[in-house]
Design a protein around this motif. Sequence first.
Motif, PDB file in Angstrom:
ATOM      1  N   GLY A 161       0.797  -1.225   0.000  1.00  0.00           N
ATOM      2  CA  GLY A 161       0.000   0.000   0.000  1.00  0.00           C
ATOM      3  C   GLY A 161       0.824   1.266   0.000  1.00  0.00           C
ATOM      4  N   ALA A 162       2.080   1.191   0.416  1.00  0.00           N
ATOM      5  CA  ALA A 162       2.947   2.372   0.399  1.00  0.00           C
ATOM      6  C   ALA A 162       3.824   2.425  -0.834  1.00  0.00           C
ATOM      7  CB  ALA A 162       3.828   2.390   1.664  1.00  0.00           C
ATOM      8  N   VAL A 163       4.311   1.283  -1.306  1.00  0.00           N
ATOM      9  CA  VAL A 163       5.262   1.275  -2.425  1.00  0.00           C
ATOM     10  C   VAL A 163       4.573   1.653  -3.728  1.00  0.00           C
ATOM     11  CG1 VAL A 163       6.712  -0.223  -3.849  1.00  0.00           C
ATOM     12  CG2 VAL A 163       6.871  -0.318  -1.357  1.00  0.00           C
ATOM     13  N   VAL A 164       3.418   1.069  -4.003  1.00  0.00           N
ATOM     14  CA  VAL A 164       2.757   1.328  -5.288  1.00  0.00           C
ATOM     15  C   VAL A 164       2.393   2.802  -5.461  1.00  0.00           C
ATOM     16  CG1 VAL A 164       0.748   0.776  -6.707  1.00  0.00           C
ATOM     17  CG2 VAL A 164       1.943  -1.048  -5.478  1.00  0.00           C
ATOM     18  N   PRO A 165       1.699   3.441  -4.524  1.00  0.00           N
ATOM     19  CA  PRO A 165       1.420   4.878  -4.721  1.00  0.00           C
ATOM     20  C   PRO A 165       2.687   5.736  -4.750  1.00  0.00           C
ATOM     21  CG  PRO A 165      -0.008   3.946  -3.040  1.00  0.00           C
ATOM     22  CD  PRO A 165       1.050   2.940  -3.312  1.00  0.00           C
ATOM     23  N   ALA A 166       3.672   5.393  -3.928  1.00  0.00           N
ATOM     24  CA  ALA A 166       4.897   6.191  -3.888  1.00  0.00           C
ATOM     25  C   ALA A 166       5.630   6.148  -5.218  1.00  0.00           C
ATOM     26  CB  ALA A 166       5.808   5.713  -2.759  1.00  0.00           C
ATOM     27  N   VAL A 167       5.738   4.968  -5.822  1.00  0.00           N
ATOM     28  CA  VAL A 167       6.452   4.845  -7.094  1.00  0.00           C
ATOM     29  C   VAL A 167       5.685   5.539  -8.215  1.00  0.00           C
ATOM     30  CG1 VAL A 167       7.275   3.204  -8.826  1.00  0.00           C
ATOM     31  CG2 VAL A 167       7.647   2.740  -6.395  1.00  0.00           C
ATOM     32  N   VAL A 168       4.363   5.365  -8.253  1.00  0.00           N
ATOM     33  CA  VAL A 168       3.562   5.996  -9.309  1.00  0.00           C
ATOM     34  C   VAL A 168       3.627   7.516  -9.195  1.00  0.00           C
ATOM     35  CG1 VAL A 168       1.223   6.280 -10.215  1.00  0.00           C
ATOM     36  CG2 VAL A 168       2.043   4.010  -9.563  1.00  0.00           C
ATOM     37  N   PHE A 169       3.438   8.044  -8.004  1.00  0.00           N
ATOM     38  CA  PHE A 169       3.484   9.494  -7.827  1.00  0.00           C
ATOM     39  C   PHE A 169       4.886  10.035  -8.107  1.00  0.00           C
ATOM     40  CE2 PHE A 169       4.251  13.229  -5.189  1.00  0.00           C
ATOM     41  CZ  PHE A 169       3.223  14.062  -5.593  1.00  0.00           C
ATOM     42  N   PRO A 207       2.640   7.888   6.108  1.00  0.00           N
ATOM     43  CA  PRO A 207       4.010   8.398   6.312  1.00  0.00           C
ATOM     44  C   PRO A 207       5.055   7.635   5.513  1.00  0.00           C
ATOM     45  CG  PRO A 207       2.865   8.113   8.407  1.00  0.00           C
ATOM     46  CD  PRO A 207       2.031   7.441   7.371  1.00  0.00           C
ATOM     47  N   SER A 208       4.844   6.343   5.289  1.00  0.00           N
ATOM     48  CA  SER A 208       5.799   5.578   4.493  1.00  0.00           C
ATOM     49  C   SER A 208       5.843   6.080   3.055  1.00  0.00           C
ATOM     50  CB  SER A 208       5.435   4.091   4.525  1.00  0.00           C
ATOM     51  OG  SER A 208       5.470   3.577   5.847  1.00  0.00           O
ATOM     52  N   ILE A 209       4.679   6.458   2.512  1.00  0.00           N
ATOM     53  CA  ILE A 209       4.648   7.036   1.168  1.00  0.00           C
ATOM     54  C   ILE A 209       5.430   8.344   1.134  1.00  0.00           C
ATOM     55  CG2 ILE A 209       3.136   8.053  -0.577  1.00  0.00           C
ATOM     56  CD1 ILE A 209       0.987   6.066   0.253  1.00  0.00           C
ATOM     57  N   ALA A 210       5.227   9.179   2.144  1.00  0.00           N
ATOM     58  CA  ALA A 210       5.884  10.486   2.162  1.00  0.00           C
ATOM     59  C   ALA A 210       7.404  10.356   2.224  1.00  0.00           C
ATOM     60  CB  ALA A 210       5.373  11.301   3.354  1.00  0.00           C
ATOM     61  N   PHE A 211       7.903   9.422   3.018  1.00  0.00           N
ATOM     62  CA  PHE A 211       9.348   9.290   3.165  1.00  0.00           C
ATOM     63  C   PHE A 211       9.981   8.519   2.010  1.00  0.00           C
ATOM     64  CE2 PHE A 211       8.258  10.224   7.589  1.00  0.00           C
ATOM     65  CZ  PHE A 211       9.233  11.156   7.895  1.00  0.00           C
ATOM     66  N   ALA A 212       9.181   7.822   1.212  1.00  0.00           N
ATOM     67  CA  ALA A 212       9.727   7.104   0.056  1.00  0.00           C
ATOM     68  C   ALA A 212       9.801   7.979  -1.186  1.00  0.00           C
ATOM     69  CB  ALA A 212       8.870   5.871  -0.240  1.00  0.00           C
ATOM     70  N   ILE A 213       9.083   9.084  -1.224  1.00  0.00           N
ATOM     71  CA  ILE A 213       9.006   9.891  -2.438  1.00  0.00           C
ATOM     72  C   ILE A 213      10.312  10.623  -2.768  1.00  0.00           C
ATOM     73  CG2 ILE A 213       7.928  11.992  -3.357  1.00  0.00           C
ATOM     74  CD1 ILE A 213       5.265  10.951  -2.349  1.00  0.00           C
ATOM     75  N   PRO A 214      10.998  11.299  -1.824  1.00  0.00           N
ATOM     76  CA  PRO A 214      12.159  12.122  -2.221  1.00  0.00           C
ATOM     77  C   PRO A 214      13.242  11.355  -2.976  1.00  0.00           C
ATOM     78  CG  PRO A 214      11.479  12.674   0.003  1.00  0.00           C
ATOM     79  CD  PRO A 214      10.683  11.478  -0.393  1.00  0.00           C
ATOM     80  N   LEU A 215      13.702  10.235  -2.442  1.00  0.00           N
ATOM     81  CA  LEU A 215      14.743   9.471  -3.132  1.00  0.00           C
ATOM     82  C   LEU A 215      14.239   8.890  -4.442  1.00  0.00           C
ATOM     83  CD1 LEU A 215      17.615   8.359  -3.096  1.00  0.00           C
ATOM     84  CD2 LEU A 215      16.752   6.375  -1.826  1.00  0.00           C
ATOM     85  N   SER A 216      12.981   8.487  -4.478  1.00  0.00           N
ATOM     86  CA  SER A 216      12.416   7.929  -5.710  1.00  0.00           C
ATOM     87  C   SER A 216      12.381   8.990  -6.813  1.00  0.00           C
ATOM     88  CB  SER A 216      11.007   7.390  -5.443  1.00  0.00           C
ATOM     89  OG  SER A 216      11.029   6.388  -4.441  1.00  0.00           O
ATOM     90  N   VAL A 217      11.993  10.207  -6.475  1.00  0.00           N
ATOM     91  CA  VAL A 217      11.954  11.277  -7.471  1.00  0.00           C
ATOM     92  C   VAL A 217      13.357  11.573  -7.989  1.00  0.00           C
ATOM     93  CG1 VAL A 217      11.466  13.732  -7.806  1.00  0.00           C
ATOM     94  CG2 VAL A 217       9.832  12.294  -6.587  1.00  0.00           C
ATOM     95  N   LEU A 218      14.340  11.585  -7.111  1.00  0.00           N
ATOM     96  CA  LEU A 218      15.709  11.876  -7.527  1.00  0.00           C
ATOM     97  C   LEU A 218      16.228  10.829  -8.515  1.00  0.00           C
ATOM     98  CD1 LEU A 218      18.306  13.539  -7.244  1.00  0.00           C
ATOM     99  CD2 LEU A 218      18.890  12.120  -5.260  1.00  0.00           C
ATOM    100  N   VAL A 219      16.040   9.552  -8.199  1.00  0.00           N
ATOM    101  CA  VAL A 219      16.534   8.482  -9.075  1.00  0.00           C
ATOM    102  C   VAL A 219      15.786   8.488 -10.408  1.00  0.00           C
ATOM    103  CG1 VAL A 219      16.783   5.985  -9.312  1.00  0.00           C
ATOM    104  CG2 VAL A 219      17.275   7.075  -7.121  1.00  0.00           C
ATOM    105  N   LEU A 220      14.464   8.597 -10.358  1.00  0.00           N
ATOM    106  CA  LEU A 220      13.686   8.561 -11.593  1.00  0.00           C
ATOM    107  C   LEU A 220      13.950   9.779 -12.464  1.00  0.00           C
ATOM    108  CD1 LEU A 220      10.294   7.247 -10.160  1.00  0.00           C
ATOM    109  CD2 LEU A 220      11.935   5.983 -11.544  1.00  0.00           C
ATOM    110  N   ALA A 221      14.131  10.939 -11.859  1.00  0.00           N
ATOM    111  CA  ALA A 221      14.416  12.135 -12.649  1.00  0.00           C
ATOM    112  C   ALA A 221      15.758  12.017 -13.372  1.00  0.00           C
ATOM    113  CB  ALA A 221      14.411  13.374 -11.748  1.00  0.00           C
ATOM    114  N   ASN A 222      16.749  11.425 -12.729  1.00  0.00           N
ATOM    115  CA  ASN A 222      18.045  11.236 -13.389  1.00  0.00           C
ATOM    116  C   ASN A 222      17.925  10.314 -14.594  1.00  0.00           C
ATOM    117  OD1 ASN A 222      19.463  12.888 -11.648  1.00  0.00           O
ATOM    118  ND2 ASN A 222      19.914  11.249 -10.218  1.00  0.00           N
ATOM    119  N   PHE A 223      17.088   9.316 -14.514  1.00  0.00           N
ATOM    120  CA  PHE A 223      16.904   8.416 -15.646  1.00  0.00           C
ATOM    121  C   PHE A 223      16.115   9.084 -16.770  1.00  0.00           C
ATOM    122  CE2 PHE A 223      18.554   5.016 -13.160  1.00  0.00           C
ATOM    123  CZ  PHE A 223      18.837   3.991 -14.045  1.00  0.00           C
ATOM    124  N   ILE A 224      15.065   9.831 -16.420  1.00  0.00           N
ATOM    125  CA  ILE A 224      14.246  10.469 -17.454  1.00  0.00           C
ATOM    126  C   ILE A 224      15.062  11.521 -18.202  1.00  0.00           C
ATOM    127  CG2 ILE A 224      12.183  11.865 -17.853  1.00  0.00           C
ATOM    128  CD1 ILE A 224      10.871  10.455 -15.514  1.00  0.00           C
TER     129      ILE A 224
END
Length: 298
Positions: free
Chosen positions: A101-109, A167-184
């Motif tokens: 429930g935290a990983v799927v929304p965090a990765v999509v967002f 809260p797990s979604i909120a704390f997973a977003i920053p690093l995910s955005v950084l990694v995905l933005a570098n790839f895009i």
Amino acid sequence: MTTTLTEPRRPREAAHREREYRPPRSARRRNWTGGLAGWLWLAVVAVPLYWTLITSLKAQSNYYASNPLVPTGSPTLENYRLVIESDFLRYFLNSVVVTAGAVVPAVVFSFMAAYAIVRGWRMRFLRAMNGLFLMGLAIPLQATVIPVYLIIIRLNLYDSLPALILPSIAFAIPLSVLVLANFIRDVPKELFDSMRVDGATEWTTLWRLAAPLTRPAILTVTIFNALTIWNGFLLPLVLTQSPDLRTLPLALWTFQGQYGVNVPAVLAAVVLTTLPVLVLYAFGRRQLLSGLTAGFSR
């Protein structure tokens, strides 16, 4: 009459030079210091794993009477049976629900936010959002426990699984955005321009062009966030109270009594808790390491 041309015989000096190059003796010297450090690190990692496994197969009655590093002569699975009978499946299901429930929304967002930041970098609002995400990397979880607790209380979500998911979604977003933005950013701009010429919308470009080309990064952040949330202990400890809502790391306290601890049962629970993590890491280890390395080195 035929004439055969033969290559003149090379002198012995030239043939001697073409022999296999032998590095100097100093270059062939073995790195004994590095090898010794590697074996010491292997012992540091392997000994606790070995002790955990053999102790989980010991009976509680003779645990303190035997050498902790010597396997028992009569191994037993009684500790594993005790753990499974102590609502282990309920705790396992809670961990699965919270992790998924935290990983799927965090990765999509995070993927959509990273795409918007890269494609709309000239917009001041998106640059500010990117800076906000980067600031999230500098704030540790421990520093926000009390504010998160008060927010969950105000939302009437205390002692529930959504209190752990949000809260797990909120704390997973920053690093995910950084990694995905570098790839895009590494996707050629000509591909986006060709999609626009063909009449594709940004939503179509997002899912039909950017998503397939950044699949390694998506798998990387998915595995990393899943491992982090699965092993989370602080949020379940602070935001839940009912025994039925415990996750696996918090459920290890079940075997801790007032005057003693059932060490073999606790270690059996540790083995069962880490098995899903080991399976996930075994299948995604190469993808995780290559994705993180490529995301920060490109």
